[in-house]
Design an enzyme around this catalytic site. Structure first.
Site, PDB file in Angstrom:
ATOM      1  N   HIS D  14       0.874  -1.035  -0.040  1.00 53.78           N
ATOM      2  CA  HIS D  14      -0.273   0.041   0.313  1.00 53.78           C
ATOM      3  C   HIS D  14       0.927   1.297  -0.004  1.00 53.78           C
ATOM      4  O   HIS D  14       2.170   1.144   0.124  1.00 53.78           O
ATOM      5  CB  HIS D  14      -1.131   0.107   1.140  1.00 53.78           C
ATOM      6  CG  HIS D  14      -0.489   0.277   2.534  1.00 53.78           C
ATOM      7  ND1 HIS D  14      -1.174   0.826   3.660  1.00 53.78           N
ATOM      8  CD2 HIS D  14       0.945   0.509   3.234  1.00 53.78           C
ATOM      9  CE1 HIS D  14      -0.619   1.089   4.627  1.00 53.78           C
ATOM     10  NE2 HIS D  14       0.813   0.786   4.353  1.00 53.78           N
ATOM     11  N   CYS D  33       5.674   6.471   4.848  1.00 56.54           N
ATOM     12  CA  CYS D  33       4.374   5.818   4.433  1.00 56.54           C
ATOM     13  C   CYS D  33       3.896   6.145   2.936  1.00 56.54           C
ATOM     14  O   CYS D  33       2.989   5.348   2.488  1.00 56.54           O
ATOM     15  CB  CYS D  33       3.365   5.665   5.456  1.00 56.54           C
ATOM     16  SG  CYS D  33       3.857   4.978   6.709  1.00 56.54           S
ATOM     17  N   HIS D  39       5.067   0.199  -0.266  1.00 54.20           N
ATOM     18  CA  HIS D  39       5.921  -0.649   0.704  1.00 54.20           C
ATOM     19  C   HIS D  39       4.715  -1.752   1.035  1.00 54.20           C
ATOM     20  O   HIS D  39       3.685  -1.902   0.219  1.00 54.20           O
ATOM     21  CB  HIS D  39       6.427   0.005   1.905  1.00 54.20           C
ATOM     22  CG  HIS D  39       5.192   0.525   2.503  1.00 54.20           C
ATOM     23  ND1 HIS D  39       4.778   2.046   2.467  1.00 54.20           N
ATOM     24  CD2 HIS D  39       4.683   0.178   3.676  1.00 54.20           C
ATOM     25  CE1 HIS D  39       3.796   2.345   3.129  1.00 54.20           C
ATOM     26  NE2 HIS D  39       3.893   1.507   4.158  1.00 54.20           N
ATOM     27  N   HIS D  41       3.050  -4.842   4.080  1.00 58.82           N
ATOM     28  CA  HIS D  41       3.001  -5.433   5.493  1.00 58.82           C
ATOM     29  C   HIS D  41       2.372  -6.933   5.389  1.00 58.82           C
ATOM     30  O   HIS D  41       1.768  -7.357   4.475  1.00 58.82           O
ATOM     31  CB  HIS D  41       2.163  -4.747   6.359  1.00 58.82           C
ATOM     32  CG  HIS D  41       2.469  -3.253   6.610  1.00 58.82           C
ATOM     33  ND1 HIS D  41       3.741  -2.850   7.227  1.00 58.82           N
ATOM     34  CD2 HIS D  41       2.076  -2.025   6.137  1.00 58.82           C
ATOM     35  CE1 HIS D  41       3.741  -1.636   7.295  1.00 58.82           C
ATOM     36  NE2 HIS D  41       2.839  -0.979   6.482  1.00 58.82           N
ATOM     37  N   ASP D  79      -5.223 -10.279   0.075  1.00 61.27           N
ATOM     38  CA  ASP D  79      -3.834 -11.257   0.065  1.00 61.27           C
ATOM     39  C   ASP D  79      -2.852 -11.034  -1.254  1.00 61.27           C
ATOM     40  O   ASP D  79      -3.722 -11.189  -2.225  1.00 61.27           O
ATOM     41  CB  ASP D  79      -3.856 -12.469   0.627  1.00 61.27           C
ATOM     42  CG  ASP D  79      -2.785 -13.525   0.806  1.00 61.27           C
ATOM     43  OD1 ASP D  79      -1.949 -12.653   1.391  1.00 61.27           O
ATOM     44  OD2 ASP D  79      -2.693 -14.605   0.719  1.00 61.27           O
ATOM     45  N   HIS D  80      -1.759 -10.655  -0.934  1.00 61.71           N
ATOM     46  CA  HIS D  80      -0.941 -10.515  -2.239  1.00 61.71           C
ATOM     47  C   HIS D  80      -1.321  -9.474  -3.292  1.00 61.71           C
ATOM     48  O   HIS D  80      -1.310  -9.470  -4.372  1.00 61.71           O
ATOM     49  CB  HIS D  80      -0.666 -11.755  -2.926  1.00 61.71           C
ATOM     50  CG  HIS D  80       0.203 -12.779  -2.342  1.00 61.71           C
ATOM     51  ND1 HIS D  80       0.109 -13.136  -0.952  1.00 61.71           N
ATOM     52  CD2 HIS D  80       1.803 -12.756  -2.250  1.00 61.71           C
ATOM     53  CE1 HIS D  80       1.241 -13.839  -0.535  1.00 61.71           C
ATOM     54  NE2 HIS D  80       1.962 -13.567  -1.371  1.00 61.71           N
ATOM     55  N   GLU D 126      -0.926  -3.931  12.029  1.00 64.06           N
ATOM     56  CA  GLU D 126      -0.245  -3.649  10.818  1.00 64.06           C
ATOM     57  C   GLU D 126       1.281  -3.912  10.905  1.00 64.06           C
ATOM     58  O   GLU D 126       2.059  -4.461  10.208  1.00 64.06           O
ATOM     59  CB  GLU D 126      -0.195  -2.202  10.375  1.00 64.06           C
ATOM     60  CG  GLU D 126       0.276  -1.710   9.103  1.00 64.06           C
ATOM     61  CD  GLU D 126       0.060  -0.454   8.989  1.00 64.06           C
ATOM     62  OE1 GLU D 126      -0.870   0.078   8.192  1.00 64.06           O
ATOM     63  OE2 GLU D 126       0.833   0.671   9.586  1.00 64.06           O
TER      64      GLU D 126
END
Lengths: 136, 136, 136, 136, 136, 136
Positions: D14, D33, D39, D41, D79-80, D126
């Site tokens: 994100h 951020c 980047h 998580h 996811d991914h 997070e």
């Protein structure tokens, strides 16, 4: 309303004892936590704040700012300290985790209000088996 | 050959400093770990032993027996102690995690040989970020 | 009011099934948790109590005493047991985590009142993915 | 009333930024951020539901069913993925953890009501230091 | 010889794909890790160094110094970055955890030799289920 | 050479006892682990493989494939089973963690060779305090 939690940590020494009591009386109340030459812990501190999400940023608060506040007012005073001897805001307090959470609450609560949000809880993990939480 | 690890833990105070040096010189070497009034940690200790599995029991060793050995000879002396002042087997040793692992190895190695198995390593987790391991 | 939590753990076998139903009907409800020959878990138990901090000791309660109470009345009966067969206070109860938290609450609640404090919650972590909490 | 929590996880990229602002203005609000090339998580998601225990099964709900619901409606979409670009139900939302918990709540709440129980909270971890929880 | 480990962490986006291959061929090799719009992880990095304990200080090395070295040369370049696009020392490398550990080893090894000790291993935890370690 | 580890888990019941011995003799050897009606654990399994990184993919092996292999040959047979009664490849073996690691090694070693890489170690965490590792 949204709840946001920041985790910080500090390592400190302490000893639980009541000055007016003998070593034996202290041992009966506090056990080995009253050992004369101190012991210590890796304390984990969770600070939870609450309020409305800012519709522009999607943040309750920038957690970096919250982290800086906690570090400058709490962690820097407690980390690598002796909780009985070194910390002005713990003076005359037996440094149990109960008293620690309350003292940290009292210190952080007005400062967090200044940020336009509210403090929800202070949680301390003294060991993985012993946890204290305070909601004011 | 099989490797079996037992985890134990102890909470202790310590301070890193060299007696012959000034406060300032100690601070240059050890930073806040040399703070005058001690600090402390929740230490996690991993003792790994090795040997052949007993074909009758399926055990290398009964881990309860290993745990009792570690507790009586190591944990009971270190838990809720001051590592600089209270522990005979750490006398005259700067209580860094490096020196702690070596001192625990030296103390446990012959006792574990007496059980018919061998000590493989001593690992200490001082904080989640700092880990020391010694293999003799 | 302060909230203090003690973590304990126990290892046990269990099986989820309703006696009146067939193996297939049980499998439709409980899946592999109804496997005939039992399975088991490392259960983690969090007991949270609440009340006022004792101004003399700085404790809500000596956590050692709370731990002894939990061990003698709960953990010693559940650890290394079969929850369906071995535990008098779970008799006629399907040992889901939901029912476990309620049964432990019912057993601990009056005993904790006797200590002058109140039970706040019972939390069980059956696996890291499945958690149940009960507040009475 | 019993509270049951299911833990799931997803890995995603994100970036936090407001389209109308310059890179510099975004950096002042969101720091690193807002880095241009994203980047990511490993997000941990806790979904807590509440209701009465079914006296026949001892379940609030079969957690396998809850897990399937969370996976098909939330995890499989996140996811991914890139939370800014790939997820229809996050469209036009700055993917802060605050907004994520609210969007997941809004999506899950009616579906969980359909199961005859109620959603209690959505919690997102997070990083181990930054946690957000939403109760509707 | 003593082994000392420092844990650091970084959050980053990446995508696994081979430029010469089609999306479909990449998906056959890398699965959802080749999704077009990136995904990301909270990477945990363990750097283990080895050598002799300094008899004067009881340290192998001051871990603060090791931490600063890792942060300035590795973490600051990787944290909140896109591993495919932003990191000079990962240029032309598919950012699998295998390649990451090797690239970090190659970068840290000579710098750690300059400190008078030796690098023992680089370990990366990409998710709690996937771990890679490299010993040179 | 690179080392890659995959973590899996399974929940199972077991009991440690030698058939030829009395209950009392078994209790003297195995303690409460020999309780008649079984107990159980959440076992964590770490499988470490080693070999050269594929220069084209940057993988030692696609961890998804390794995970599928471990699940189909190990986890699916052990999860929600009784290790003494239900598992063909554990027949006539006392299900200590030592014997489990060896049995899993023997079963996985040739299958992993078939993938063109080598098995390095099998590690089982029975409880957070008791860990066994086997390197063949």
């Amino acid at each position: 309303m949204i709840y946001v939690t920041r985790k910080e940590s500090f390592c400190a020494a302490h000893r639980l004892f009541i000055e007016d009591l003998s070593l034996e009386e202290n041992f009966n109340i506090f056990g080995k936590c009253s050992n004369f030459n101190w012991h210590g812990h890796n304390y984990v501190l969770y600070v939870t704040v609450k309020g409305d999400v800012d519709s522009k940023t999607g943040f309750l608060i920038n957690l970096k700012n919250l982290s800086v506040l906690i570090k400058t007012t709490i962690v820097n005073e407690l980390d690598h300290s002796n909780l009985n001897l070194d910390v002005p805001f713990l003076k005359n307090i037996i440094p149990t985790s109960e008293n620690l959470t309350i003292a940290i609450w009292d210190r952080l609560c007005p400062l967090i209000l200044n940020l336009g949000i509210r403090l929800h809880s202070i949680k301390i993990i003294e060991t993985e088996n012993n946890i204290v939480e305070y909601f004011g």
